[in-house]
Motif scaffolding. Structure first.
Motif, PDB file in Angstrom:
ATOM      1  N   ILE A   1       0.850  -1.188   0.000  1.00  0.00           N
ATOM      2  CA  ILE A   1       0.000   0.000   0.000  1.00  0.00           C
ATOM      3  C   ILE A   1       0.886   1.240   0.000  1.00  0.00           C
ATOM      4  O   ILE A   1       1.770   1.378   0.862  1.00  0.00           O
ATOM      5  CB  ILE A   1      -0.911   0.017   1.237  1.00  0.00           C
ATOM      6  CG1 ILE A   1      -1.788  -1.239   1.280  1.00  0.00           C
ATOM      7  CG2 ILE A   1      -1.766   1.279   1.269  1.00  0.00           C
ATOM      8  CD1 ILE A   1      -2.555  -1.401   2.584  1.00  0.00           C
ATOM      9  N   ILE A   2       0.663   2.131  -0.936  1.00  0.00           N
ATOM     10  CA  ILE A   2       1.439   3.362  -1.016  1.00  0.00           C
ATOM     11  C   ILE A   2       1.001   4.301   0.107  1.00  0.00           C
ATOM     12  O   ILE A   2      -0.192   4.613   0.236  1.00  0.00           O
ATOM     13  CB  ILE A   2       1.270   4.029  -2.386  1.00  0.00           C
ATOM     14  CG1 ILE A   2       1.814   3.106  -3.487  1.00  0.00           C
ATOM     15  CG2 ILE A   2       1.963   5.394  -2.420  1.00  0.00           C
ATOM     16  CD1 ILE A   2       1.508   3.569  -4.895  1.00  0.00           C
ATOM     17  N   THR A   3       1.966   4.725   0.933  1.00  0.00           N
ATOM     18  CA  THR A   3       1.634   5.532   2.106  1.00  0.00           C
ATOM     19  C   THR A   3       2.217   6.935   2.058  1.00  0.00           C
ATOM     20  O   THR A   3       1.873   7.775   2.886  1.00  0.00           O
ATOM     21  CB  THR A   3       2.161   4.864   3.388  1.00  0.00           C
ATOM     22  OG1 THR A   3       3.588   4.775   3.313  1.00  0.00           O
ATOM     23  CG2 THR A   3       1.571   3.480   3.568  1.00  0.00           C
ATOM     24  N   GLU A   4       3.124   7.189   1.134  1.00  0.00           N
ATOM     25  CA  GLU A   4       3.782   8.496   1.092  1.00  0.00           C
ATOM     26  C   GLU A   4       4.296   8.764  -0.315  1.00  0.00           C
ATOM     27  O   GLU A   4       4.858   7.867  -0.948  1.00  0.00           O
ATOM     28  CB  GLU A   4       4.938   8.519   2.096  1.00  0.00           C
ATOM     29  CG  GLU A   4       5.654   9.845   2.200  1.00  0.00           C
ATOM     30  CD  GLU A   4       6.843   9.762   3.161  1.00  0.00           C
ATOM     31  OE1 GLU A   4       6.864   8.882   4.041  1.00  0.00           O
ATOM     32  OE2 GLU A   4       7.761  10.579   2.992  1.00  0.00           O
ATOM     33  N   THR A   5       4.087  10.000  -0.788  1.00  0.00           N
ATOM     34  CA  THR A   5       4.527  10.377  -2.140  1.00  0.00           C
ATOM     35  C   THR A   5       5.053  11.807  -2.126  1.00  0.00           C
ATOM     36  O   THR A   5       4.808  12.564  -1.176  1.00  0.00           O
ATOM     37  CB  THR A   5       3.356  10.314  -3.147  1.00  0.00           C
ATOM     38  OG1 THR A   5       2.327  11.211  -2.717  1.00  0.00           O
ATOM     39  CG2 THR A   5       2.794   8.908  -3.274  1.00  0.00           C
ATOM     40  N   GLU A   6       5.767  12.144  -3.189  1.00  0.00           N
ATOM     41  CA  GLU A   6       6.152  13.537  -3.411  1.00  0.00           C
ATOM     42  C   GLU A   6       6.007  13.868  -4.885  1.00  0.00           C
ATOM     43  O   GLU A   6       6.270  13.025  -5.742  1.00  0.00           O
ATOM     44  CB  GLU A   6       7.607  13.791  -2.981  1.00  0.00           C
ATOM     45  CG  GLU A   6       7.779  13.927  -1.481  1.00  0.00           C
ATOM     46  CD  GLU A   6       9.229  14.095  -1.064  1.00  0.00           C
ATOM     47  OE1 GLU A   6       9.484  14.231   0.133  1.00  0.00           O
ATOM     48  OE2 GLU A   6      10.109  14.081  -1.939  1.00  0.00           O
ATOM     49  N   ALA A   7       5.629  15.127  -5.156  1.00  0.00           N
ATOM     50  CA  ALA A   7       5.469  15.597  -6.536  1.00  0.00           C
ATOM     51  C   ALA A   7       6.679  16.417  -6.958  1.00  0.00           C
ATOM     52  O   ALA A   7       7.209  17.222  -6.176  1.00  0.00           O
ATOM     53  CB  ALA A   7       4.201  16.452  -6.648  1.00  0.00           C
ATOM     54  N   TYR A   8       7.125  16.178  -8.178  1.00  0.00           N
ATOM     55  CA  TYR A   8       8.199  16.968  -8.805  1.00  0.00           C
ATOM     56  C   TYR A   8       7.721  17.339 -10.189  1.00  0.00           C
ATOM     57  O   TYR A   8       7.423  16.447 -10.997  1.00  0.00           O
ATOM     58  CB  TYR A   8       9.501  16.162  -8.871  1.00  0.00           C
ATOM     59  CG  TYR A   8      10.093  15.952  -7.496  1.00  0.00           C
ATOM     60  CD1 TYR A   8      11.001  16.849  -6.960  1.00  0.00           C
ATOM     61  CD2 TYR A   8       9.692  14.876  -6.714  1.00  0.00           C
ATOM     62  CE1 TYR A   8      11.516  16.685  -5.694  1.00  0.00           C
ATOM     63  CE2 TYR A   8      10.195  14.705  -5.432  1.00  0.00           C
ATOM     64  CZ  TYR A   8      11.107  15.612  -4.928  1.00  0.00           C
ATOM     65  OH  TYR A   8      11.598  15.451  -3.669  1.00  0.00           O
ATOM     66  N   MET A   9       7.625  18.633 -10.469  1.00  0.00           N
ATOM     67  CA  MET A   9       6.998  18.977 -11.753  1.00  0.00           C
ATOM     68  C   MET A   9       7.387  20.325 -12.307  1.00  0.00           C
ATOM     69  O   MET A   9       7.589  21.280 -11.579  1.00  0.00           O
ATOM     70  CB  MET A   9       5.488  18.920 -11.614  1.00  0.00           C
ATOM     71  CG  MET A   9       4.935  19.848 -10.573  1.00  0.00           C
ATOM     72  SD  MET A   9       3.137  19.875 -10.723  1.00  0.00           S
ATOM     73  CE  MET A   9       2.739  20.976  -9.390  1.00  0.00           C
TER      74      MET A   9
END
Length: 172
Positions: A33-41
């Motif tokens: 289960i994915i619990t943490e993400t970060e966006a780079y854009m």
DNA sequence: ACCCCGATCGTA
DNA sequence: ACGATCGGGGTT
């Protein structure tokens, strides 16, 4: 398992980063289960590898959504991203947290950090960069009906771009 | 050819 | 707080 399609990833990176929380990452015989993400854009995000234009390493971030971007950090660890947004706009979501059930012990393990995730799953730049995770048989993101609550913070491990609250931490 | 630095992690 | 370890990317 029903899987996320390209249209899911072909949206604002902040929305994708948020909605990936609680989804199931499938890699070979592993699920988590994915619990943490970060966006780079984009070009105005100084922390993004692709902010200063296309290079051999970052060209995948300019490509169509739904592909893996796996890079080596500090000469030691690999980090997994999924490319987002329309072709030509450089963006990706870094997968930073994964809750897995260890197959030997049956115990839950929280892989809290992108390097730990790739080390545990066996993901490398050499073998798993630029894979179409919308089409691949044993590397994809599965749909889940539940959505997690979440908080946003500034991103981890960067010196620039700390003003942006583009880290998404699921509450589970 | 050379140099600096990094979307990390484990140990101290 | 710090070292490990090496490829990317800019500069000479």
């Amino acid at each position: 398992m029903k899987r996320l399609r390209r249209t899911f990833f072909n949206r604002s990176t902040l929305i994708v980063a948020e909605e990936l929380l609680g989804k199931i990452l499938v890699f070979k015989n592993h699920k988590g289960i994915i619990t943490e993400t970060e966006a780079y854009m984009g070009f105005d995000d100084p922390a993004s590898h692709a902010a200063r234009g296309k290079t051999k390493r970052t060209e995948i971030m300019f490509g169509p959504p739904g592909y893996s971007y796996v890079y080596l950090i500090y000469g030691l660890y690999h980090c997994l991203n999924v490319v987002t947004e329309k072709e030509g706009f450089p963006a990706a979501v870094l997968i930073r947290g994964l809750l897995v059930q260890d197959q030997k012990t049956g115990k839950d393990i929280h892989l809290d950090g992108p390097g730990k995730i790739c080390r545990y799953l066996g993901i490398t730049t050499q073998d798993h960069n630029k894979i179409d995770i919308v089409k691949n048989e044993d590397f994809y993101v599965g749909c889940v009906k539940k959505t997690l609550g979440f908080k946003t913070t500034s991103r981890i491990g960067i010196r620039v771009g700390q003003d942006k609250l583009w880290r998404f931490v699921g509450e589970f």
